[in-house]
Scaffold this motif. Structure first.
Motif, PDB file in Angstrom:
ATOM      1  N   ASN A 263      -6.356  31.038  99.739  1.00  0.00           N
ATOM      2  CA  ASN A 263      -7.066  29.868  99.949  1.00  0.00           C
ATOM      3  C   ASN A 263      -8.044  29.575  98.618  1.00  0.00           C
ATOM      4  N   VAL A 264      -8.670  30.503  98.241  1.00  0.00           N
ATOM      5  CA  VAL A 264      -9.712  30.299  97.115  1.00  0.00           C
ATOM      6  C   VAL A 264      -8.780  30.160  95.712  1.00  0.00           C
ATOM      7  N   ALA A 265      -7.730  30.991  95.582  1.00  0.00           N
ATOM      8  CA  ALA A 265      -6.899  30.802  94.489  1.00  0.00           C
ATOM      9  C   ALA A 265      -6.095  29.610  94.278  1.00  0.00           C
ATOM     10  N   LEU A 266      -5.722  29.090  95.423  1.00  0.00           N
ATOM     11  CA  LEU A 266      -4.973  27.680  95.578  1.00  0.00           C
ATOM     12  C   LEU A 266      -5.945  26.749  94.997  1.00  0.00           C
ATOM     13  N   LEU A 267      -7.186  26.591  95.506  1.00  0.00           N
ATOM     14  CA  LEU A 267      -8.111  25.775  94.999  1.00  0.00           C
ATOM     15  C   LEU A 267      -8.536  25.794  93.560  1.00  0.00           C
ATOM     16  N   LEU A 268      -8.587  27.200  93.170  1.00  0.00           N
ATOM     17  CA  LEU A 268      -9.032  27.361  91.521  1.00  0.00           C
ATOM     18  C   LEU A 268      -7.715  26.698  90.943  1.00  0.00           C
ATOM     19  N   MET A 269      -6.629  27.029  91.183  1.00  0.00           N
ATOM     20  CA  MET A 269      -5.473  26.548  90.484  1.00  0.00           C
ATOM     21  C   MET A 269      -5.371  24.951  90.543  1.00  0.00           C
ATOM     22  N   ILE A 270      -5.829  24.212  91.469  1.00  0.00           N
ATOM     23  CA  ILE A 270      -5.784  22.853  91.557  1.00  0.00           C
ATOM     24  C   ILE A 270      -7.036  22.229  90.910  1.00  0.00           C
ATOM     25  N   GLY A 272      -8.328  23.715  88.266  1.00  0.00           N
ATOM     26  CA  GLY A 272      -8.163  23.905  86.902  1.00  0.00           C
ATOM     27  C   GLY A 272      -6.845  22.740  86.256  1.00  0.00           C
ATOM     28  N   ILE A 273      -5.910  22.689  87.191  1.00  0.00           N
ATOM     29  CA  ILE A 273      -4.898  21.654  86.818  1.00  0.00           C
ATOM     30  C   ILE A 273      -5.490  20.313  86.662  1.00  0.00           C
ATOM     31  N   TYR A 274      -6.287  19.781  87.637  1.00  0.00           N
ATOM     32  CA  TYR A 274      -6.929  18.423  87.486  1.00  0.00           C
ATOM     33  C   TYR A 274      -7.985  18.127  86.394  1.00  0.00           C
ATOM     34  N   GLY A 275      -8.731  19.511  86.159  1.00  0.00           N
ATOM     35  CA  GLY A 275      -9.686  19.418  85.213  1.00  0.00           C
ATOM     36  C   GLY A 275      -9.006  19.376  83.850  1.00  0.00           C
ATOM     37  N   LEU A 276      -7.969  19.941  83.437  1.00  0.00           N
ATOM     38  CA  LEU A 276      -7.235  19.787  82.291  1.00  0.00           C
ATOM     39  C   LEU A 276      -6.600  18.620  82.092  1.00  0.00           C
ATOM     40  N   ILE A 277      -6.202  18.089  83.158  1.00  0.00           N
ATOM     41  CA  ILE A 277      -5.767  16.695  83.331  1.00  0.00           C
ATOM     42  C   ILE A 277      -6.524  15.455  82.507  1.00  0.00           C
ATOM     43  N   GLY A 289     -12.850  19.986  80.969  1.00  0.00           N
ATOM     44  CA  GLY A 289     -11.934  20.750  80.496  1.00  0.00           C
ATOM     45  C   GLY A 289     -12.373  22.159  80.532  1.00  0.00           C
ATOM     46  N   THR A 290     -13.749  22.510  80.669  1.00  0.00           N
ATOM     47  CA  THR A 290     -14.319  23.702  80.416  1.00  0.00           C
ATOM     48  C   THR A 290     -13.878  24.377  81.895  1.00  0.00           C
ATOM     49  N   ILE A 291     -14.430  23.573  82.944  1.00  0.00           N
ATOM     50  CA  ILE A 291     -14.382  24.154  84.398  1.00  0.00           C
ATOM     51  C   ILE A 291     -12.866  24.269  84.684  1.00  0.00           C
ATOM     52  N   GLY A 292     -12.114  23.303  84.198  1.00  0.00           N
ATOM     53  CA  GLY A 292     -10.588  23.401  84.249  1.00  0.00           C
ATOM     54  C   GLY A 292     -10.186  24.782  83.674  1.00  0.00           C
ATOM     55  N   ILE A 294     -11.630  27.765  82.914  1.00  0.00           N
ATOM     56  CA  ILE A 294     -12.148  28.905  83.878  1.00  0.00           C
ATOM     57  C   ILE A 294     -11.193  28.870  85.055  1.00  0.00           C
ATOM     58  N   SER A 295     -11.244  27.824  85.847  1.00  0.00           N
ATOM     59  CA  SER A 295     -10.778  27.918  87.066  1.00  0.00           C
ATOM     60  C   SER A 295      -9.347  28.169  87.194  1.00  0.00           C
ATOM     61  N   LEU A 296      -8.594  27.567  86.105  1.00  0.00           N
ATOM     62  CA  LEU A 296      -7.216  27.893  86.062  1.00  0.00           C
ATOM     63  C   LEU A 296      -6.845  29.284  85.521  1.00  0.00           C
ATOM     64  N   LEU A 297      -7.589  29.974  84.878  1.00  0.00           N
ATOM     65  CA  LEU A 297      -7.488  31.312  84.359  1.00  0.00           C
ATOM     66  C   LEU A 297      -7.722  32.410  85.491  1.00  0.00           C
ATOM     67  N   LEU A 298      -8.617  32.098  86.557  1.00  0.00           N
ATOM     68  CA  LEU A 298      -9.080  32.747  87.805  1.00  0.00           C
ATOM     69  C   LEU A 298      -7.849  32.543  88.414  1.00  0.00           C
ATOM     70  N   GLY A 299      -7.372  31.558  88.615  1.00  0.00           N
ATOM     71  CA  GLY A 299      -6.312  31.242  89.710  1.00  0.00           C
ATOM     72  C   GLY A 299      -5.128  32.048  89.127  1.00  0.00           C
ATOM     73  N   LEU A 300      -4.872  31.998  87.822  1.00  0.00           N
ATOM     74  CA  LEU A 300      -3.846  32.573  87.394  1.00  0.00           C
ATOM     75  C   LEU A 300      -3.500  34.318  87.535  1.00  0.00           C
ATOM     76  N   TYR A 301      -4.966  34.774  87.463  1.00  0.00           N
ATOM     77  CA  TYR A 301      -5.097  36.201  87.947  1.00  0.00           C
ATOM     78  C   TYR A 301      -4.899  36.452  89.085  1.00  0.00           C
ATOM     79  N   ALA A 302      -5.346  35.577  90.334  1.00  0.00           N
ATOM     80  CA  ALA A 302      -5.092  35.768  91.530  1.00  0.00           C
ATOM     81  C   ALA A 302      -3.722  35.824  91.879  1.00  0.00           C
ATOM     82  N   LEU A 303      -2.995  34.986  91.145  1.00  0.00           N
ATOM     83  CA  LEU A 303      -1.319  34.886  91.203  1.00  0.00           C
ATOM     84  C   LEU A 303      -0.823  36.105  90.716  1.00  0.00           C
ATOM     85  N   ALA A 304      -1.041  36.761  89.674  1.00  0.00           N
ATOM     86  CA  ALA A 304      -0.733  38.047  89.415  1.00  0.00           C
ATOM     87  C   ALA A 304      -0.925  39.229  90.190  1.00  0.00           C
TER      88      ALA A 304
END
Length: 455
Positions: A263-270, A272-277, A289-292, A294-304
């Motif tokens: 659940n946290v990994a999914l929220l971090l991904m979302i 991150g995506i919207y922050g960068l958009i 962009g900064t928050i997005g 960081i969140s996207l990198l943490l989410g990608l780590y969880a996906l790994a």
């Protein structure tokens, strides 16, 4: 000065790298706590705890468990650490009401000593195939085919060859652990093939565990004098009078546990995506962009480290592409709504596991859906409003602005508009100082006409 620096260095080293217990130091039993799903964070915590116990020369490690199961890879990491440990490990399912289901059963079988508190249970160790049959393999088995001699009845047989391979591998694995620790291998196979479960008292009768214990002190008392196989040597446990030391997860393990929650990994991904958009749509705001990022990198780590579905990742990427397309080429919500649907569907199937504690909850999916559709509606609303507003950028924004004639001769001259001097043409004679309005533009030449005076 140099002596002071050396002294400081020695003190810092002592705090950073605790020295092993010297001979004659206090004899200790280290307690590790595994509560919740067996995840990468739990595996790292147990592995590091066993390494610390080995370095300190502890007499015993007690793995206090209450788990519904978890990931196969994390479970095998823990079991490898137990089998490689030079310190005996006692798994203890506690307190009353706790369980060691699925992956917890394997860990219990792998431990040198297995104990359970009254009112606990273990079992249901059938592995769950990641992803399942893609083309309905469950229906391919002929239910009317009789079972072969020595095989389980039809309703207990695997549904397809892939599931059979997974179950047979799990059976061989847990039987090997049972034979290594001289425990009930037949019941272990039933726990895998039939998802059988046992209470603590029944597990002791069936020789699945060594004994039941009400407390850690009771466990130490009953373990005293037992002989266990540690590596290639038989070790007689001397647990009388041991000091008990709890080793709780540190901040790094707790952070990893939070990040690898689906659940946290999914929220971090979302996020991150919207922050960068938002950062790409409004460059220079920095914060999204900064928050997005960081969140996207943490989410990608969880996906790994979590089992994910490539179809889910593909749908999320498609949804992001549609949202970006909506922002740059507004379709009044069509692309945005399609992107929102793709992101929600991708999130629903992203984490391809049925393990309790490692699932995406419906409230989180609902939040993702609301965020996606809100973003789509916001972009559609901005697109509708932009059609009603006057053009503010580009060549077209010059149309309709006011200016003043600087110099003029015949049908052409120069005017001052937007604080700049422009070459201009007009279909009517003009004179210096007259007010004009821009009605057209051709490159760097404006077409103007005399502005009507207000009465």
């Amino acid at each position: 000065m140099s002596r002071i620096l050396i002294l400081v260095f020695v003190l810092l080293s002592a705090f950073a790298f605790p020295l092993p217990l010297a001979s004659g130091a206090e004899r200790v039993a280290i307690v590790l706590h595994v509560n919740g799903a067996i995840s990468p964070a739990a595996a790292e915590y147990v592995t590091r705890g066993l390494a610390r116990a080995n370095d300190r020369g502890a007499v015993l490690v007690i793995l206090r468990m209450d788990t519904p199961g978890g990931l196969d890879t994390s479970m095998r990491d823990i079991i490898r650490a137990i089998l490689d440990s030079s310190v005996p490990v006692a798994s203890f399912v506690a307190p009353s009401g706790a369980r060691a289901a699925s992956a917890g059963t394997y860990i219990l079988y792998a431990s040198h000593v297995a104990a359970m508190a009254p009112g606990t249970n273990l079992g249901a160790a059938t592995p769950i195939a990641i992803g399942g049959g893609l083309f309905g393999d469950d229906e391919q088995r002929d239910k009317n085919t009789p079972a072969e001699p020595g095989k389980p009845p039809d309703d207990k047989r695997p549904a397809n060859p892939g599931e059979a391979k997974l179950i047979n591998d799990a059976v061989a694995y847990i039987r090997g652990l049972a034979e290594l620790r001289d425990r009930n291998a037949d019941w272990a196979e039933r726990a895998v093939r039939e998802a059988a479960s046992l209470s603590s008292a029944a597990a002791a009768r069936e020789k699945v565990i060594d004994f039941t214990a009400a407390t850690i002190e009771d466990l130490l008392k009953q373990a005293h004098g037992r002989t266990v196989r540690v590596g290639q040597a038989d070790v007689r446990l001397d647990t009388a009078g041991l000091a008990v030391e709890d080793v709780l997860p540190d901040w790094r393990t707790r952070l990893l546990s939070v990040i690898t929650d689906p659940n946290v990994a999914l929220l971090l991904m979302i996020v991150g995506i919207y922050g960068l958009i938002f950062e790409f749509l409004t460059p220079g705001t920095v914060v999204p962009g900064t928050i997005g990022g960081i969140s996207l990198l943490l989410g990608l780590y969880a996906l790994a480290v979590l089992p994910v579905s490539y179809a889910g990742i593909g749908l999320i990427l498609l949804g992001v592409a549609l949202l970006v397309a909506e922002a740059h080429a507004p379709s009044f919500g069509a692309l945005g709504l399609g992107g929102g649907v793709a992101i929600v569907l991708g999130a629903a199937i992203l984490f391809d596991t049925d393990v309790p504690g490692l699932q995406v909850s419906w409230p989180v999916l609902g939040g993702v859906a609301i965020a996606s559709f809100t973003f789509s509606l916001l972009v559609a609303r901005l697109a509708l409003l932009s059609r009603r507003h006057k053009v503010a950028t580009g060549a077209e924004q010059m149309i309709g602005i006011s200016g003043k004639v600087d110099t003029w001769a015949g049908a052409a001259g120069y005017v001052i508009a937007h604080g700049e001097r422009w070459r201009a043409v007009s279909g009517e004679p003009l004179g210096p100082g007259e007010d004009v309005m821009v009605v057209g533009r051709d490159g760097l030449t404006l077409e103007v006409k005399r502005r009507a005076k207000r009465s």
